[in-house]
Design an enzyme around this catalytic site. Structure first.
Site, PDB file in Angstrom:
ATOM      1  N   GLU A  17     -11.722 -43.890  24.570  1.00  0.00           N
ATOM      2  CA  GLU A  17     -10.467 -44.728  25.375  1.00  0.00           C
ATOM      3  C   GLU A  17     -10.094 -43.764  26.546  1.00  0.00           C
ATOM      4  O   GLU A  17     -10.163 -42.838  26.061  1.00  0.00           O
ATOM      5  CB  GLU A  17      -9.352 -45.451  24.650  1.00  0.00           C
ATOM      6  N   LYS A  19      -7.556 -41.683  28.502  1.00  0.00           N
ATOM      7  CA  LYS A  19      -6.300 -40.561  28.239  1.00  0.00           C
ATOM      8  C   LYS A  19      -5.463 -41.076  29.554  1.00  0.00           C
ATOM      9  O   LYS A  19      -5.590 -40.817  30.567  1.00  0.00           O
ATOM     10  CB  LYS A  19      -6.599 -39.112  27.978  1.00  0.00           C
ATOM     11  N   ARG A  40       7.798 -36.250  21.429  1.00  0.00           N
ATOM     12  CA  ARG A  40       7.384 -35.263  20.777  1.00  0.00           C
ATOM     13  C   ARG A  40       8.521 -33.938  20.709  1.00  0.00           C
ATOM     14  O   ARG A  40       8.479 -33.041  20.117  1.00  0.00           O
ATOM     15  CB  ARG A  40       6.026 -34.800  21.055  1.00  0.00           C
ATOM     16  N   GLU A  76       1.724 -44.413  24.965  1.00  0.00           N
ATOM     17  CA  GLU A  76       1.810 -43.313  26.060  1.00  0.00           C
ATOM     18  C   GLU A  76       2.853 -44.107  27.290  1.00  0.00           C
ATOM     19  O   GLU A  76       2.448 -45.438  27.621  1.00  0.00           O
ATOM     20  CB  GLU A  76       0.502 -43.230  26.641  1.00  0.00           C
TER      21      GLU A  76
END
Length: 169
Positions: A17, A19, A40, A76
């Site tokens: 897939e 990015k 994160r 994302e």
């Protein structure tokens, strides 16, 4: 991105897939309800972005269908190119400086202290992984198939291939 997984016949396969160049976010659902979101951060300690992620239209506030009791997904956050261009045009027309690039604009937007500012910007999310869940998955492909059933947006530009050369291609 490519994730290796075993095929039904025991051979290795790769789930490929794209990015996305955005900002990674973890979104947590309990009993189907959106509970929290975090980035994160510095790699060790994440940053709470719950209220800002709540304003992103492609993040459901409630899962649909036969969802698990607990689900923590990785996604994302990004700004689509066309939306970025249009938003920058509006900024310039109103006398503001344009953003340098979509990735930095998305990251800065998600870290705003005021969620109303975040809500004004054209953020979107693709979900691509499960960090933890009260259900099990046999493969990454199974995750990719289940997330949309619960209302979580995934990229449709995926492919399962049989060897590393095809994955690289």
């Amino acid at each position: 991105r490519g994730l290796a997984e075993a095929a039904d016949d025991g051979d290795q396969q790769y789930f490929c897939e794209p990015k996305f160049d955005g900002l990674s976010v973890e979104v947590v659902y309990e009993d189907g309800e959106y509970v929290r979101a975090a980035t994160r951060g510095d790699g060790a300690v994440g940053e709470d972005v719950t209220e800002n992620v709540r304003t992103i239209r492609s993040v459901p506030q409630r899962l649909r269908g036969d969802y698990p009791d607990f689900l923590a997904v990785r996604g994302e956050v990004y700004i689509p190119r066309e939306a970025f261009t249009a938003y920058n045009r509006e900024r310039v027309e109103s006398g503001k400086d344009p953003f340098a690039n979509p990735r930095n604009a998305a990251a800065g937007t998600l870290r705003q202290l005021d969620p109303t500012i975040t809500a004004e910007r054209p953020l979107a999310v693709f979900f691509f992984g499960v960090l933890d869940a009260s259900v099990d998955f046999d493969s990454h492909r199974a995750i990719h198939e289940r997330l949309p059933e619960w209302g979580l947006r995934v990229c449709d530009r995926t492919r399962v291939v049989d060897d590393i050369e095809a994955a690289i291609d």
